[in-house]
Scaffold this active site. Structure first.
Site, mmCIF file in Angstrom:
data_model
loop_
_atom_site.group_PDB
_atom_site.id
_atom_site.type_symbol
_atom_site.label_atom_id
_atom_site.label_comp_id
_atom_site.label_asym_id
_atom_site.label_seq_id
_atom_site.Cartn_x
_atom_site.Cartn_y
_atom_site.Cartn_z
ATOM 1 C CD GLU A 142 -28.680 38.210 4.944
ATOM 2 O OE1 GLU A 142 -28.477 37.358 5.842
ATOM 3 O OE2 GLU A 142 -27.777 38.567 4.158
ATOM 4 C CD GLU A 167 -28.486 33.233 2.095
ATOM 5 O OE1 GLU A 167 -28.367 34.460 1.973
ATOM 6 O OE2 GLU A 167 -29.603 32.672 2.180
#
Length: 261
Positions: free
Chosen positions: A112, A132
């Site tokens: 990200e 994640e």
């Protein structure tokens, strides 16, 4: 004294930002706050034109959120500092180009962080993933950004399975701009940064503001705002010395001299 988790170097008008937090360059709350302060200062410094981000070492760019720090009390919803996670994700009015030189593992929040840059260069051994899902949490920024930047089904596969992609596949799907041998990555990234630093900063600002704001507008609404000079950066550009300098340099068949004003 504890060493800073981030190293910075000013090379002319380029700011190099190196995440240096052994062993893996993971980002905790403290590191995120430091990065935010660095990028805010870069954004507000009229002398600096381009930022180049990378990770220290040869193995890790950034694996994302520091889960060990989280286990010791760093809250996932804690204060990441100005600019949000990694200092770039939510930095308001970041109207200067940012290049990511991904030198290794680029996972989770590290991916990200790279996606917060405008251009991504990768070493040939770099890998990308959103793991994640395996730790019971959501890749929030990637869930917003990635399906808009690469094919929907590829983005959803990455988000739902945590599958790892190599640099070649990243380039094929369009989130990696260039791939270089590991020992040439920073050389090539610096060449690109220097090229951008020699360009028209007011035009870069207009491009970045238009692209960012137009995401939530229809095409016609965005065009209307441009022609009516309702974007601050566009209004500044159209009244600038640089706008006139570009026209003069073209007519005089010479390279323009950009002043950023």
């Amino acid at each position: 004294m504890t060493a800073s988790p981030v190293r910075t170097e000013r090379r002319g008008r380029v700011l190099e930002v190196t995440l240096d937090r052994p062993k893996a360059n993971a980002i905790d709350l403290k590191t995120s706050i430091v990065l935010g302060d660095i990028f805010k200062e870069f954004r507000d410094d009229p002398e600096m034109r381009v930022a180049l981000i990378t990770g220290a070492g040869e193995k890790f760019f950034c694996p994302g959120w520091d889960l060990k720090a989280a286990a010791d009390g760093d809250a996932v919803d804690g204060d990441y500092g100005v600019g949000g996670f990694g200092g770039l994700q939510e930095m308001r009015a970041m109207n200067k180009p940012v290049i990511a030189a991904v030198n290794g593992i680029c996972f989770g929040g590290g991916f990200e962080w790279a996606l917060s840059a405008d251009i991504i260069l990768a070493a040939d051994h770099a890998t990308f993933a959103l793991p994640e899902i395996r730790s019971g949490t959501v890749a929030d920024a990637a869930s917003v950004k990635l399906p808009k930047r690469i094919p929907y089904h590829i983005a959803m596969e990455m988000l739902l399975t945590g599958r790892r992609l190599d640099a070649e596949e990243g380039a094929r799907w369009g989130f990696v701009n260039q791939i270089h041998p590991a020992d040439k990555l920073m050389e090539e990234a610096r060449k690109l940064a220097d090229h951008l630093a020699s360009g028209p900063p007011l035009v870069y600002a207009a491009i970045k503001e238009i692209v960012r704001e137009a995401e939530a507008l229809t095409f016609q609404d965005a065009m209307n705002r441009i022609t009516k000079r309702q974007f601050e950066s566009v209004d500044v550009l159209y009244d600038s010395e640089d706008q006139m300098e570009g026209a003069r340099a073209f007519s005089e068949k010479r390279d323009p001299v950009w002043k950023g004003k």
